[in-house]
Write a protein that holds these residues in place. Structure first.
Motif, short mmCIF file in Angstrom:
data_model
loop_
_atom_site.label_atom_id
_atom_site.label_comp_id
_atom_site.label_asym_id
_atom_site.label_seq_id
_atom_site.Cartn_x
_atom_site.Cartn_y
_atom_site.Cartn_z
N PRO A 173 1.87 34.60 3.58
CA PRO A 173 1.15 35.37 4.60
C PRO A 173 -0.30 35.71 4.23
O PRO A 173 -1.17 35.73 5.10
N SER A 174 -0.57 35.92 2.95
CA SER A 174 -1.92 36.31 2.54
C SER A 174 -2.76 35.13 2.02
O SER A 174 -3.91 35.33 1.64
N PHE A 175 -2.17 33.92 2.00
CA PHE A 175 -2.89 32.77 1.44
C PHE A 175 -2.30 31.47 1.97
O PHE A 175 -1.09 31.30 2.00
N THR A 176 -3.15 30.56 2.36
CA THR A 176 -2.77 29.18 2.64
C THR A 176 -3.82 28.30 1.99
O THR A 176 -5.01 28.45 2.28
N GLY A 177 -3.36 27.43 1.09
CA GLY A 177 -4.33 26.58 0.43
C GLY A 177 -3.71 25.77 -0.68
O GLY A 177 -2.49 25.78 -0.89
N PRO A 178 -4.56 25.08 -1.42
CA PRO A 178 -4.07 24.20 -2.49
C PRO A 178 -3.49 24.99 -3.65
O PRO A 178 -3.94 26.11 -3.95
N ALA A 179 -2.48 24.38 -4.27
CA ALA A 179 -1.86 24.98 -5.46
C ALA A 179 -1.38 23.85 -6.35
O ALA A 179 -1.07 22.76 -5.88
N PHE A 180 -1.35 24.11 -7.65
CA PHE A 180 -0.83 23.12 -8.58
C PHE A 180 -0.30 23.83 -9.81
O PHE A 180 -0.59 25.00 -10.06
N ARG A 181 0.49 23.08 -10.58
CA ARG A 181 0.94 23.55 -11.89
C ARG A 181 1.27 22.35 -12.74
O ARG A 181 1.56 21.26 -12.23
N GLU A 182 1.24 22.58 -14.04
CA GLU A 182 1.50 21.51 -15.00
C GLU A 182 2.41 22.01 -16.10
O GLU A 182 2.34 23.19 -16.49
N TYR A 183 3.25 21.10 -16.59
CA TYR A 183 4.13 21.39 -17.71
C TYR A 183 4.21 20.15 -18.60
O TYR A 183 3.85 19.04 -18.18
N LEU A 184 4.72 20.34 -19.79
CA LEU A 184 5.03 19.25 -20.71
C LEU A 184 6.54 19.22 -20.89
O LEU A 184 7.14 20.26 -21.16
N LEU A 185 7.16 18.06 -20.75
CA LEU A 185 8.59 17.90 -20.95
C LEU A 185 8.79 17.08 -22.22
O LEU A 185 8.21 16.01 -22.36
N ARG A 186 9.58 17.62 -23.14
CA ARG A 186 9.77 17.00 -24.44
C ARG A 186 11.25 16.68 -24.67
O ARG A 186 12.13 17.39 -24.18
N PRO A 187 11.53 15.63 -25.46
CA PRO A 187 12.93 15.33 -25.79
C PRO A 187 13.62 16.56 -26.37
O PRO A 187 13.04 17.31 -27.15
N ALA A 188 14.88 16.74 -25.94
CA ALA A 188 15.63 17.94 -26.33
C ALA A 188 16.72 17.64 -27.35
O ALA A 188 17.59 18.48 -27.57
N GLY A 189 16.70 16.45 -27.94
CA GLY A 189 17.73 16.11 -28.91
C GLY A 189 19.00 15.59 -28.27
O GLY A 189 19.99 15.33 -28.95
N ARG A 190 18.98 15.44 -26.96
CA ARG A 190 20.10 14.86 -26.21
C ARG A 190 19.50 14.16 -24.99
O ARG A 190 18.56 14.67 -24.39
N PRO A 191 20.01 13.00 -24.60
CA PRO A 191 19.36 12.22 -23.54
C PRO A 191 19.41 12.84 -22.16
O PRO A 191 18.58 12.53 -21.31
N ASP A 192 20.37 13.75 -21.91
CA ASP A 192 20.53 14.31 -20.57
C ASP A 192 19.75 15.61 -20.37
O ASP A 192 19.98 16.33 -19.40
N ALA A 193 18.81 15.91 -21.26
CA ALA A 193 18.04 17.15 -21.15
C ALA A 193 16.62 16.94 -21.65
O ALA A 193 16.35 16.06 -22.47
N GLY A 237 1.67 24.71 -24.90
CA GLY A 237 2.69 24.48 -25.92
C GLY A 237 3.75 25.55 -26.05
O GLY A 237 4.71 25.38 -26.80
N ARG A 238 3.61 26.66 -25.32
CA ARG A 238 4.65 27.70 -25.38
C ARG A 238 5.92 27.21 -24.71
O ARG A 238 5.86 26.58 -23.65
N PRO A 239 7.10 27.49 -25.29
CA PRO A 239 8.35 27.05 -24.68
C PRO A 239 8.62 27.79 -23.37
O PRO A 239 8.30 28.97 -23.23
N PHE A 240 9.23 27.07 -22.42
CA PHE A 240 9.55 27.66 -21.12
C PHE A 240 11.07 27.67 -20.90
O PHE A 240 11.68 28.72 -20.89
#
Length: 159
Positions: free
Chosen positions: A70-90, A98-101
């Motif tokens: 309601p108070s904003f309409t416009g462009p937005a973006f975000r970025e993350y890094l995805l790293r191997p988790a020691g198992r192929p399904d994650a 670099g902070r963990p999420f």
């Protein structure tokens, strides 16, 4: 619909069968419903997500589109890094600095995770909806926020 996830490599799933063609590899459309439960305010985000392979065996994640609130309409973006988790399904998700999420997975034992962002708690649930679709919801609670953010992703070109 919650389709049982197959046993697969998550990185390959996100890149998709077009991984050999850089233009389409890892390209998804996203639609997100935004709800501020405290005020009843609703909004949306529509756009695209691109997963790009990196040299460390992970993926760069970039989402961009249009947010409608309601108070904003416009462009937005975000970025993350995805790293191997020691198992192929994650994959482990990190902020660009670099902070963990959190951990991303569709397996029943790992599709739920959380992140504490003082003073609020972010809880995520990933759902595999088929070979070209998945969704996830963030349930954000605490003294500052009471949000439900539900995202639906469809592989670019999927019907």
């Amino acid at each position: 619909m919650n389709v049982p996830p197959p046993e697969f490599e998550l990185r390959a799933y996100l890149l998709g069968p077009a991984a050999g063609t850089a233009q389409k590899a890892g390209l998804w459309t996203v639609e997100r419903d935004l709800l501020d439960r405290a005020s009843g305010t609703r909004g949306t985000f529509t756009g695209v997500v691109r997963f790009v392979p990196d040299d460390d065996g992970g993926l760069a994640f970039r989402e961009e589109g249009t947010m409608r609130w309601p108070s904003f309409t416009g462009p937005a973006f975000r970025e993350y890094l995805l790293r191997p988790a020691g198992r192929p399904d994650a994959l482990d998700v990190f902020f660009p600095d670099g902070r963990p999420f959190h951990r991303m997975s569709f397996t029943p034992q790992a599709n739920l995770d959380n992140h504490w962002c003082d003073p609020d708690t972010y809880r995520v649930a990933y759902t595999f909806n088929g070979p070209d679709r998945f969704s996830y919801s963030w349930d954000v609670t605490g003294p500052r926020k009471d949000l439900l953010l539900t995202s639906h992703l469809v592989r670019d070109g999927a019907a």
